[in-house]
Design an enzyme around this catalytic site. Structure first.
Site, PDB file in Angstrom:
ATOM      1  N   SER A 171       0.057   9.828 -21.547  1.00 50.88           N
ATOM      2  CA  SER A 171       0.864   8.626 -21.566  1.00 50.88           C
ATOM      3  C   SER A 171       2.243   8.930 -20.994  1.00 50.88           C
ATOM      4  O   SER A 171       3.010   9.692 -21.583  1.00 50.88           O
ATOM      5  CB  SER A 171       0.989   8.143 -23.019  1.00 50.88           C
ATOM      6  OG  SER A 171       2.118   7.334 -23.150  1.00 50.88           O
TER       7      SER A 171
ATOM      8  N   LEU B  67       1.555  22.952 -28.182  1.00 52.33           N
ATOM      9  CA  LEU B  67       2.432  22.627 -29.311  1.00 52.33           C
ATOM     10  C   LEU B  67       1.674  21.959 -30.450  1.00 52.33           C
ATOM     11  O   LEU B  67       2.107  22.007 -31.600  1.00 52.33           O
ATOM     12  CB  LEU B  67       3.567  21.714 -28.830  1.00 52.33           C
ATOM     13  CG  LEU B  67       4.484  22.321 -27.759  1.00 52.33           C
ATOM     14  CD1 LEU B  67       5.494  21.290 -27.261  1.00 52.33           C
ATOM     15  CD2 LEU B  67       5.215  23.548 -28.287  1.00 52.33           C
TER      16      LEU B  67
ATOM     17  N   ILE C   8       5.087   8.082 -23.307  1.00 54.94           N
ATOM     18  CA  ILE C   8       5.473   9.096 -24.307  1.00 54.94           C
ATOM     19  C   ILE C   8       6.145  10.281 -23.622  1.00 54.94           C
ATOM     20  O   ILE C   8       7.138  10.807 -24.094  1.00 54.94           O
ATOM     21  CB  ILE C   8       4.239   9.569 -25.114  1.00 54.94           C
ATOM     22  CG1 ILE C   8       3.698   8.416 -25.963  1.00 54.94           C
ATOM     23  CG2 ILE C   8       4.584  10.754 -26.007  1.00 54.94           C
ATOM     24  CD1 ILE C   8       2.427   8.745 -26.724  1.00 54.94           C
TER      25      ILE C   8
ATOM     26  N   LYS D 148      10.663  37.035 -12.587  1.00 55.95           N
ATOM     27  CA  LYS D 148      11.248  37.469 -13.864  1.00 55.95           C
ATOM     28  C   LYS D 148      10.728  38.861 -14.207  1.00 55.95           C
ATOM     29  O   LYS D 148       9.522  39.067 -14.311  1.00 55.95           O
ATOM     30  CB  LYS D 148      10.852  36.477 -14.967  1.00 55.95           C
ATOM     31  CG  LYS D 148      11.250  36.936 -16.357  1.00 55.95           C
ATOM     32  CD  LYS D 148      10.881  35.934 -17.431  1.00 55.95           C
ATOM     33  CE  LYS D 148      11.105  36.514 -18.807  1.00 55.95           C
ATOM     34  NZ  LYS D 148      10.691  35.618 -19.891  1.00 55.95           N
TER      35      LYS D 148
ATOM     36  N   ALA E  44      10.292  29.687 -18.941  1.00 57.39           N
ATOM     37  CA  ALA E  44      10.226  31.138 -18.777  1.00 57.39           C
ATOM     38  C   ALA E  44       8.850  31.612 -19.225  1.00 57.39           C
ATOM     39  O   ALA E  44       8.306  31.126 -20.213  1.00 57.39           O
ATOM     40  CB  ALA E  44      11.306  31.815 -19.610  1.00 57.39           C
TER      41      ALA E  44
ATOM     42  N   ILE F 283       3.560  29.564 -23.379  1.00 52.70           N
ATOM     43  CA  ILE F 283       2.574  29.377 -22.304  1.00 52.70           C
ATOM     44  C   ILE F 283       1.494  30.466 -22.417  1.00 52.70           C
ATOM     45  O   ILE F 283       0.319  30.223 -22.175  1.00 52.70           O
ATOM     46  CB  ILE F 283       3.251  29.330 -20.915  1.00 52.70           C
ATOM     47  CG1 ILE F 283       4.115  28.048 -20.824  1.00 52.70           C
ATOM     48  CG2 ILE F 283       2.228  29.368 -19.789  1.00 52.70           C
ATOM     49  CD1 ILE F 283       4.934  27.901 -19.560  1.00 52.70           C
TER      50      ILE F 283
ATOM     51  N   TYR G 264      -1.160  48.385 -32.476  1.00 52.44           N
ATOM     52  CA  TYR G 264      -2.357  47.601 -32.760  1.00 52.44           C
ATOM     53  C   TYR G 264      -3.083  47.357 -31.449  1.00 52.44           C
ATOM     54  O   TYR G 264      -2.475  47.427 -30.373  1.00 52.44           O
ATOM     55  CB  TYR G 264      -2.022  46.290 -33.475  1.00 52.44           C
ATOM     56  CG  TYR G 264      -0.754  45.578 -32.996  1.00 52.44           C
ATOM     57  CD1 TYR G 264      -0.760  44.803 -31.840  1.00 52.44           C
ATOM     58  CD2 TYR G 264       0.443  45.683 -33.715  1.00 52.44           C
ATOM     59  CE1 TYR G 264       0.389  44.147 -31.418  1.00 52.44           C
ATOM     60  CE2 TYR G 264       1.594  45.021 -33.288  1.00 52.44           C
ATOM     61  CZ  TYR G 264       1.554  44.250 -32.141  1.00 52.44           C
ATOM     62  OH  TYR G 264       2.683  43.601 -31.722  1.00 52.44           O
TER      63      TYR G 264
ATOM     64  N   THR H  29       6.828  32.932 -25.171  1.00 54.81           N
ATOM     65  CA  THR H  29       5.424  33.212 -25.487  1.00 54.81           C
ATOM     66  C   THR H  29       4.511  31.979 -25.550  1.00 54.81           C
ATOM     67  O   THR H  29       3.305  32.130 -25.693  1.00 54.81           O
ATOM     68  CB  THR H  29       5.343  33.946 -26.838  1.00 54.81           C
ATOM     69  OG1 THR H  29       6.233  33.311 -27.756  1.00 54.81           O
ATOM     70  CG2 THR H  29       5.715  35.396 -26.700  1.00 54.81           C
TER      71      THR H  29
ATOM     72  N   PRO I 174      12.324  44.785 -20.752  1.00 59.97           N
ATOM     73  CA  PRO I 174      11.615  44.647 -19.474  1.00 59.97           C
ATOM     74  C   PRO I 174      10.106  44.618 -19.693  1.00 59.97           C
ATOM     75  O   PRO I 174       9.619  45.014 -20.746  1.00 59.97           O
ATOM     76  CB  PRO I 174      12.012  45.930 -18.731  1.00 59.97           C
ATOM     77  CG  PRO I 174      12.261  46.933 -19.807  1.00 59.97           C
ATOM     78  CD  PRO I 174      12.684  46.188 -21.047  1.00 59.97           C
TER      79      PRO I 174
HETATM   80  P1  FAD Z   1       3.929  18.258 -24.434  1.00 62.23           P
HETATM   81  O1  FAD Z   1       4.632  18.745 -23.232  1.00 62.23           O
HETATM   82  O2  FAD Z   1       4.749  17.587 -25.486  1.00 62.23           O
HETATM   83  O3  FAD Z   1       2.791  17.281 -23.944  1.00 62.23           O
HETATM   84  C1  FAD Z   1       2.146  16.393 -24.832  1.00 62.23           C
HETATM   85  C2  FAD Z   1       1.319  15.413 -24.037  1.00 62.23           C
HETATM   86  O4  FAD Z   1       0.576  14.596 -24.930  1.00 62.23           O
HETATM   87  C3  FAD Z   1       2.121  14.473 -23.157  1.00 62.23           C
HETATM   88  O5  FAD Z   1       1.474  14.292 -21.930  1.00 62.23           O
HETATM   89  C4  FAD Z   1       2.098  13.168 -23.953  1.00 62.23           C
HETATM   90  O6  FAD Z   1       2.229  12.054 -23.118  1.00 62.23           O
HETATM   91  C5  FAD Z   1       0.703  13.255 -24.542  1.00 62.23           C
HETATM   92  N1  FAD Z   1       0.513  12.402 -25.710  1.00 62.23           N
HETATM   93  C6  FAD Z   1       1.042  12.556 -26.966  1.00 62.23           C
HETATM   94  N2  FAD Z   1       0.635  11.536 -27.757  1.00 62.23           N
HETATM   95  C7  FAD Z   1      -0.178  10.759 -26.995  1.00 62.23           C
HETATM   96  C8  FAD Z   1      -0.889   9.558 -27.236  1.00 62.23           C
HETATM   97  N3  FAD Z   1      -0.862   8.935 -28.427  1.00 62.23           N
HETATM   98  N4  FAD Z   1      -1.602   9.029 -26.235  1.00 62.23           N
HETATM   99  C9  FAD Z   1      -1.651   9.623 -25.016  1.00 62.23           C
HETATM  100  N5  FAD Z   1      -0.992  10.750 -24.726  1.00 62.23           N
HETATM  101  C10 FAD Z   1      -0.259  11.308 -25.710  1.00 62.23           C
HETATM  102  N6  FAD Z   1       7.298  27.910 -23.595  1.00 62.23           N
HETATM  103  C11 FAD Z   1       7.327  28.963 -22.792  1.00 62.23           C
HETATM  104  O7  FAD Z   1       6.272  29.554 -22.518  1.00 62.23           O
HETATM  105  N7  FAD Z   1       8.505  29.393 -22.259  1.00 62.23           N
HETATM  106  C12 FAD Z   1       9.686  28.817 -22.563  1.00 62.23           C
HETATM  107  O8  FAD Z   1      10.721  29.220 -22.035  1.00 62.23           O
HETATM  108  C13 FAD Z   1       9.689  27.749 -23.484  1.00 62.23           C
HETATM  109  N8  FAD Z   1      10.848  27.151 -23.857  1.00 62.23           N
HETATM  110  C14 FAD Z   1      10.801  26.162 -24.810  1.00 62.23           C
HETATM  111  C15 FAD Z   1      12.007  25.638 -25.314  1.00 62.23           C
HETATM  112  C16 FAD Z   1      11.967  24.683 -26.320  1.00 62.23           C
HETATM  113  C17 FAD Z   1      13.243  24.166 -26.907  1.00 62.23           C
HETATM  114  C18 FAD Z   1      10.730  24.178 -26.787  1.00 62.23           C
HETATM  115  C19 FAD Z   1      10.665  23.117 -27.839  1.00 62.23           C
HETATM  116  C20 FAD Z   1       9.552  24.672 -26.260  1.00 62.23           C
HETATM  117  C21 FAD Z   1       9.582  25.682 -25.297  1.00 62.23           C
HETATM  118  N9  FAD Z   1       8.406  26.241 -24.821  1.00 62.23           N
HETATM  119  C22 FAD Z   1       8.443  27.297 -23.971  1.00 62.23           C
HETATM  120  C23 FAD Z   1       7.118  25.697 -25.216  1.00 62.23           C
HETATM  121  C24 FAD Z   1       6.593  24.821 -24.088  1.00 62.23           C
HETATM  122  O9  FAD Z   1       7.514  23.793 -23.802  1.00 62.23           O
HETATM  123  C25 FAD Z   1       5.264  24.217 -24.462  1.00 62.23           C
HETATM  124  O10 FAD Z   1       4.404  25.213 -24.945  1.00 62.23           O
HETATM  125  C26 FAD Z   1       4.610  23.597 -23.270  1.00 62.23           C
HETATM  126  O11 FAD Z   1       5.470  22.704 -22.642  1.00 62.23           O
HETATM  127  C27 FAD Z   1       3.349  22.883 -23.664  1.00 62.23           C
HETATM  128  O12 FAD Z   1       3.620  21.685 -24.311  1.00 62.23           O
HETATM  129  P2  FAD Z   1       2.401  20.755 -24.642  1.00 62.23           P
HETATM  130  O13 FAD Z   1       1.662  20.469 -23.391  1.00 62.23           O
HETATM  131  O14 FAD Z   1       1.664  21.340 -25.779  1.00 62.23           O
HETATM  132  O15 FAD Z   1       3.105  19.434 -25.195  1.00 62.23           O
END
Ligand code: FAD
Length: 510
Positions: free
Chosen positions: A40, A331, A43, A79, A51, A344, A428, A342, A97
Site C-alpha cells: 500500500s 520488521l 501506508i 562499506k 547500511a 537486512i 560459536y 543487521t 572492520p
Molecule cells: P517496511 O519498510 O515498513 O515495509 C512494510 C510494508 O508493508 C510497506 O510496503 C507497507 O505499505 C506494507 N503494509 C503494511 N500494512 C499494510 C496493509 N494493511 N496493507 C497493505 N500493505 C501494508 N536495516 C539495516 O539493515 N541497516 C540499517 O542501516 C538500518 N537502519 C535502520 C534505522 C532505523 C531507525 C530503523 C527503524 C530501521 C533500520 N533498519 C536498518 C531496518 C530496515 O529499515 C528494515 O529492516 C527494512 O527496511 C525492512 O523493512 P520492512 O520491509 O520489514 O518494513
C-alpha cells in the site's frame, strides 16, 4: 509421500523485506509456485535502512544482479567497516572492520601477541592490523587482495527505497504479481486458524496457501492476526526512537559507516553517492524528540536535503517467526536497532531458511527448526549490540550509567567474563559475529583482559615486536597505495566483482 508444495505464495508488504523475498522466491522456486505481493503506497515503507553487511553481496550474486547495475541504481557506495566514536569513554575511537586482525603467530592467536606487546609498551592499535580498517581510515577502497591472511569482506551503503524498486522490477519480470491496495481484513480458517485470504479495502480477495508477512512494525499477519507475542528487549536495548534526515554527499567520501555515541544514544552517518543518511537513535525517557532533532542537526556535516523523519520502535522479536502457514520476514518479525546494520542480514537469513525448508504447507518440524534458527540469529545480534552499550565508560548521563550497570543476559555475561579473565573469545558455530568482531568491540571499548595465552611468551618479545611492526607498515603502505573511495565510485565501481561468500570477513575467517 512428499508434503504438498505451497503453490500459492502471498507476500504482504513492499518494503525491503517484501521485495527481497519476492525477488528470491521468484528466482529460486519452481515455476509452478505463484508469488503475489500486496503493498500500500498510502501506508508507505519505514524509509530507512541504508547500511549493510557483506552477506548482501551473496544475495545479489545469487540473484544474478550485477554489482555495477546495483550500485548505479541504488546510489550505493562501498562499506569496509563501522567507525565507533565515543563508545568507550567519550574520546575513544575504533573501527569494526569486516576482517580479521593479523595472523596467528607460533600457533597462538594474534591478539594474544598484540596484548603482550602492548603490555611491554608497544603503542599499536588493533586497527593497525586490518587492511580494511586502514583503507577505511584513509577513505579509500580496493577489492580484497588474494594474499593469504589479508582478505576482508565488504558491503554497501545504499538507498533502500531504490533497492526495493530495483528488486520490484526484477521480481515483476519473473512472474511476481503485484497488487496495490490496503489489506483491510484477514480471513482465517475456523478449523485450524490458518490464514486463508487477504481482503483489500477494494473488497478484492487474495487467497493463498503460504503467507509471508512483510508488513513492517504492524506485523499484520503474525502479530495482529495470529497473535504471536512480541518479546521485548527494551530493558537491555533502551533506545526506542530515531530521527533521520538526509544531507548533501560528503567529501571526501567515507568507505565506512560512522556511529557516534551522544549523551543519550548515538548518531549514524551513512555516505551514499547522491546524499548522506544521518540519524539520531535515542531513548525517549532521556531525550525529547525536539532535543534529539536539534542534536542531529547540530552534528550534520553537510546541508540538509530532507525534513526530519521520526520513527518509533521497540527492540525485540516475535516469540516465533513462523506460525501456522505464515512466516514473518523483516520488521514484522522483530527489530534490533541499526547499530551493526543487521536488519537486512536478518531478512536475508529468513529468506535463505525459508527456501531451505520449502515445501512447507504442513511441516511442523521445519517450522520448529526455522523458528529455532531465527531465534538464535536474533539472540546473537542482541547480545553483540548490548555489548556496545554495556561496555561504555562515559558516565556523562543517567542513560549511559544505566547501560553500564544493567543486568545483561547470562549468555553475554559469560562471554565478557571469559575474555576479561583470559583474553579468550567464546566462539560459536552458527549465527553472526565471530572472534574478530568481538575483539574489535572488547578492545575498542577498553575491556583489557587480566591475562592472555601464556604460550605467547614462547615467542621472543623482540620477534613479536618486529613482526607486528612489519605487518602494520605493510598494511599501511598497501592502504596508502589504494585509490580514493570517491575515485572508484566515479568509475562506476569495480570492473570485476569478486565472488561473494556468506560470511562477514570475506571468507578469510568464519
Ligand atoms: P517496511 O519498510 O515498513 O515495509 C512494510 C510494508 O508493508 C510497506 O510496503 C507497507 O505499505 C506494507 N503494509 C503494511 N500494512 C499494510 C496493509 N494493511 N496493507 C497493505 N500493505 C501494508 N536495516 C539495516 O539493515 N541497516 C540499517 O542501516 C538500518 N537502519 C535502520 C534505522 C532505523 C531507525 C530503523 C527503524 C530501521 C533500520 N533498519 C536498518 C531496518 C530496515 O529499515 C528494515 O529492516 C527494512 O527496511 C525492512 O523493512 P520492512 O520491509 O520489514 O518494513
Amino acid at each position: 509421500m512428499a508434503s504438498p508444495l505451497a503453490k500459492n505464495i502471498v507476500i504482504v508488504g513492499g518494503g525491503t523485506a517484501g521485495w527481497m523475498s519476492a525477488a528470491a522466491l521468484a528466482h529460486l522456486l519452481p515455476d509452478e509456485c505463484a508469488v503475489t505481493l500486496v503493498e500500500s503506497q498510502q501506508i508507505g515503507t519505514v524509509g530507512v535502512g541504508e547500511a549493510t553487511i557483506p552477506h548482501i553481496r551473496y544475495f545479489n550474486q545469487l540473484l544474478g544482479i550485477s554489482e555495477r547495475d546495483f550500485m548505479q541504481t541504488t546510489g550505493a557506495t562501498y562499506k569496509l567497516a563501522i567507525e565507533f566514536t565515543g563508545w568507550g569513554d567519550s574520546a575513544s575511537r575504533y573501527m569494526h572492520p569486516f576482517s580479521a586482525f593479523g595472523a596467528d603467530l607460533g600457533g597462538v592467536g594474534f591478539h594474544h601477541h598484540f596484548l603482550s606487546a602492548r603490555a611491554n609498551g608497544a603503542k599499536f592499535s588493533l586497527d593497525d592490523f586490518s587492511l580494511s580498517a586502514q583503507l577505511a581510515q584513509g577513505n579509500r577502497f580496493a577489492p580484497p587482495p588474494d594474499e593469504a591472511g589479508l582478505g576482508y569482506g565488504y558491503a554497501y551503503h545504499l538507498d533502500a527505497t531504490a533497492y526495493a524498486s530495483f528488486l520490484r522490477r526484477y521480481a515483476e519480470a519473473r512472474r511476481v504479481e503485484r497488487y496495490e491496495g490496503k489489506v483491510d481484513r484477514v480471513k482465517t480458517s475456523a478449523d485450524d486458524g490458518r490464514v486463508q485470504a487477504l481482503i483489500l479495502e477494494s473488497e478484492e480477495v487474495i487467497d493463498g496457501d503460504l503467507f509471508i508477512d512483510c508488513s513492517g512494525f504492524r506485523s499484520l499477519l503474525l502479530g495482529q492476526t495470529l497473535g504471536v507475542p512480541f518479546e521485548s528487549w527494551r530493558h537491555w536495548l533502551p533506545c526506542d526512537r530515531a530521527v533521520a534526515q538526509a544531507s548533501d554527499p560528503l567529501t571526501p567520501l567515507p568507505s565506512y559507516t560512522r556511529s557516534s555515541a551522544t549523551a543519550s544514544g548515538w548518531q549514524w552517518c551513512i555516505p551514499l553517492q547522491h546524499r548522506t543518511g544521518n540519524g539520531q537513535v535515542y531513548c525517549s525517557e532521556s531525550l525529547s524528540d525536539d532535543e534529539a532533532c536539534a542534536q542531529l542537526q547540530g552534528a550534520l556535516n553537510s546541508v540538509p536535503v530532507s525534513d526530519p523523519n521520526f520513527i518509533r520502535f521497540e527492540a525485540g522479536c516475535r516469540s516465533r517467526s513462523w506460525e501456522k502457514n505464515c512466516i514473518a520476514i523483516g520488521l514484522s518479525s522483530g527489530f534490533l536497532e541499526p547499530l551493526e546494520s543487521t536488519s537486512i542480514y536478518l531478512i536475508q537469513m529468513a529468506i535463505v531458511k525459508l527456501l531451505e525448508f520449502f515445501p512447507c504447507t504442513d511441516e511442523n518440524l521445519s517450522r520448529e527448526a526455522f523458528n529455532r534458527w531465527m531465534s538464535m540469529e536474533y539472540r546473537r545480534v542482541r547480545d553483540f549490540l548490548i555489548l556496545h552499550y554495556h561496555l561504555n565508560r562515559r558516565d556523562d548521563s543517567d542513560f549511559w550509567r544505566y547501560c553500564a550497570t544493567m543486568d545483561i543476559p547470562i549468555s553475554l555475561q559469560e562471554k565478557i567474563e571469559l575474555f576479561r579473565e583470559s583474553a579468550v573469545v567464546q566462539s560459536y558455530d552458527q549465527g553472526l559475529f565471530a572472534e574478530p568482531s568481538w575483539l574489535a568491540v572488547y578492545l575498542g571499548q577498553g575491556l583489557l583482559p587480566s591475562s592472555w595465552d601464556s604460550r605467547a611468551a614462547s615467542v621472543p618479545a623482540a620477534q613479536v615486536s618486529r613482526t607486528l611492526q612489519g605487518l602494520a607498515s605493510q598494511l599501511q603502505k598497501m592502504a596508502e597505495s589504494a585509490p580514493e573511495h570517491a575515485e572508484v565510485i566515479a568509475r562506476g565501481g569495480l570492473k570485476r566483482e569478486p565472488p561473494a561468500t556468506m560470511d562477514l570477513y570475506g571468507g578469510a575467517r568464519d
